[in-house]
Enzyme design. Sequence first.
Site, mmCIF file in Angstrom:
data_model
loop_
_atom_site.group_PDB
_atom_site.id
_atom_site.type_symbol
_atom_site.label_atom_id
_atom_site.label_comp_id
_atom_site.label_asym_id
_atom_site.label_seq_id
_atom_site.Cartn_x
_atom_site.Cartn_y
_atom_site.Cartn_z
ATOM 1 N N MET A 128 0.840 -1.205 0.000
ATOM 2 C CA MET A 128 0.000 0.000 0.000
ATOM 3 C C MET A 128 0.873 1.252 0.000
ATOM 4 O O MET A 128 0.393 2.353 0.282
ATOM 5 C CB MET A 128 -0.934 -0.010 1.204
ATOM 6 C CG MET A 128 -1.893 -1.208 1.154
ATOM 7 S SD MET A 128 -3.435 -0.929 2.024
ATOM 8 C CE MET A 128 -2.855 -0.703 3.682
ATOM 9 N N GLY A 129 2.164 1.091 -0.305
ATOM 10 C CA GLY A 129 3.041 2.259 -0.402
ATOM 11 C C GLY A 129 3.519 2.749 0.950
ATOM 12 O O GLY A 129 3.448 2.023 1.943
ATOM 13 N N GLY A 181 10.703 -2.955 5.767
ATOM 14 C CA GLY A 181 9.986 -4.233 5.666
ATOM 15 C C GLY A 181 9.651 -4.543 4.218
ATOM 16 O O GLY A 181 9.933 -5.638 3.715
ATOM 17 N N HIS A 182 9.062 -3.564 3.531
ATOM 18 C CA HIS A 182 8.762 -3.746 2.105
ATOM 19 C C HIS A 182 10.046 -4.038 1.323
ATOM 20 O O HIS A 182 10.088 -4.911 0.463
ATOM 21 C CB HIS A 182 8.124 -2.483 1.522
ATOM 22 C CG HIS A 182 6.829 -2.070 2.162
ATOM 23 N ND1 HIS A 182 6.685 -0.900 2.870
ATOM 24 C CD2 HIS A 182 5.616 -2.668 2.195
ATOM 25 C CE1 HIS A 182 5.434 -0.785 3.297
ATOM 26 N NE2 HIS A 182 4.760 -1.847 2.907
ATOM 27 N N GLN A 199 -10.430 -2.721 1.702
ATOM 28 C CA GLN A 199 -10.018 -3.391 2.938
ATOM 29 C C GLN A 199 -10.074 -2.479 4.161
ATOM 30 O O GLN A 199 -9.699 -2.895 5.250
ATOM 31 C CB GLN A 199 -8.642 -4.023 2.783
ATOM 32 C CG GLN A 199 -7.485 -3.039 2.715
ATOM 33 C CD GLN A 199 -6.203 -3.746 2.345
ATOM 34 O OE1 GLN A 199 -6.030 -4.241 1.238
ATOM 35 N NE2 GLN A 199 -5.269 -3.820 3.283
ATOM 36 N N SER A 238 4.047 1.181 8.141
ATOM 37 C CA SER A 238 3.714 2.523 7.648
ATOM 38 C C SER A 238 2.927 3.287 8.704
ATOM 39 O O SER A 238 2.993 4.515 8.782
ATOM 40 C CB SER A 238 2.886 2.422 6.363
ATOM 41 O OG SER A 238 3.528 1.587 5.427
HETATM 42 P P1 AMP Z 1 1.400 -3.062 3.429
HETATM 43 O O1 AMP Z 1 1.967 -2.018 2.541
HETATM 44 O O2 AMP Z 1 1.377 -2.689 4.872
HETATM 45 O O3 AMP Z 1 0.086 -3.601 2.917
HETATM 46 O O4 AMP Z 1 2.412 -4.291 3.375
HETATM 47 C C1 AMP Z 1 2.790 -4.861 2.156
HETATM 48 C C2 AMP Z 1 3.575 -6.125 2.415
HETATM 49 O O5 AMP Z 1 4.717 -5.822 3.203
HETATM 50 C C3 AMP Z 1 2.774 -7.167 3.202
HETATM 51 O O6 AMP Z 1 3.084 -8.467 2.705
HETATM 52 C C4 AMP Z 1 3.287 -6.981 4.602
HETATM 53 O O7 AMP Z 1 3.160 -8.130 5.411
HETATM 54 C C5 AMP Z 1 4.736 -6.656 4.341
HETATM 55 N N1 AMP Z 1 5.311 -5.962 5.507
HETATM 56 C C6 AMP Z 1 4.826 -4.867 6.136
HETATM 57 N N2 AMP Z 1 5.595 -4.544 7.196
HETATM 58 C C7 AMP Z 1 6.602 -5.474 7.245
HETATM 59 C C8 AMP Z 1 7.708 -5.705 8.104
HETATM 60 N N3 AMP Z 1 7.970 -4.911 9.150
HETATM 61 N N4 AMP Z 1 8.508 -6.760 7.841
HETATM 62 C C9 AMP Z 1 8.272 -7.579 6.780
HETATM 63 N N5 AMP Z 1 7.237 -7.411 5.940
HETATM 64 C C10 AMP Z 1 6.409 -6.384 6.153
#
Ligand code: AMP
Length: 275
Positions: free
Chosen positions: A21-22, A27-28, A52, A177
């Site tokens: 989601m940017g 982590g990303h 969502q 984020s």
């Molecule tokens: P999001 O942008 O929050 O929807 O996350 C996109 C992807 O990044 C999803 O697969 C999350 O599980 C992963 N993600 C988010 N935060 C972390 C993190 N701290 N460590 C590893 N993966 C992450």
Amino acid sequence: MQQLALAWRAAGEDVGCVLTMGALHAGHASLVARARRETRRVVVTVFVNPLQFGAGEDFDHYPRAFASDLELLTRLGVDAVFHPPVREMYPDGFRTRVDPGPWGALLEGRSRPGHFGGVLTVVLKLFSLTLPTRAYFGQKDVQQLLLVRQLVRDLALPVEVMACPTVREEDGLAVSSRNAYLDASQRQSAPAISQALQAVRRAFDNGEGDPVRLEEAALQRLGQRREMTVDYVALFDPETLARPPRAVTGSVLAAAVTLGSTRLIDNVVLGAESL
Ligand code: AMP
């Protein structure tokens, strides 16, 4: 996007995708770096998915930082970034929803009704548009990861779902984020979440196997923080999402807490580094 992905696949190239989601962070980046190592083509999607978010949740305020996201993704050397407008993903007349089944109503789903239906709908559509051979998901969102695996199994999607370990700040807080919403005092309290989960992991390592006692140990630690409201602490078997009669290696302990108006989630796997 689909034309490009079709051309890659027609040329016999494997495609790794990372759905986000940017407001990209470390982590990303770890997911993207892993995809870069493992697949010939890498596509990253950046899309804040309105389906969502529930009424009263943070869709309107969710951090958006496409220019810096693009800069990071260029540095990471991805082959494509897919950043569609909402009306392209959900044009007038869009009606289909993926029903996540019973797991969609548990844990996160209890507090966020409709959330996983929205997640799986966008995941399925983004898979159709990017045609990945492998899709990389973070263990931080463990229920999402397990539901995507279930989607892939149930609907026989030709995608391999890869689980990636949670990236943390130095003080243990899972990178997110949403951490940007925290004020200085909340940010100071936030590592208590991972500390509580780690303490329970140690208790398990030291022989405590009663799931309720383990959950209570985490609850008690989190309860000591006045500014934190615990939504849930749950120990579950990742195969069933139900509490096991005894905690075993591989059981997952997950927590959701609210700090001010920010909802944060985290989890650990007992007896193992990751799923
Ligand atoms: P999001 O942008 O929050 O929807 O996350 C996109 C992807 O990044 C999803 O697969 C999350 O599980 C992963 N993600 C988010 N935060 C972390 C993190 N701290 N460590 C590893 N993966 C992450």
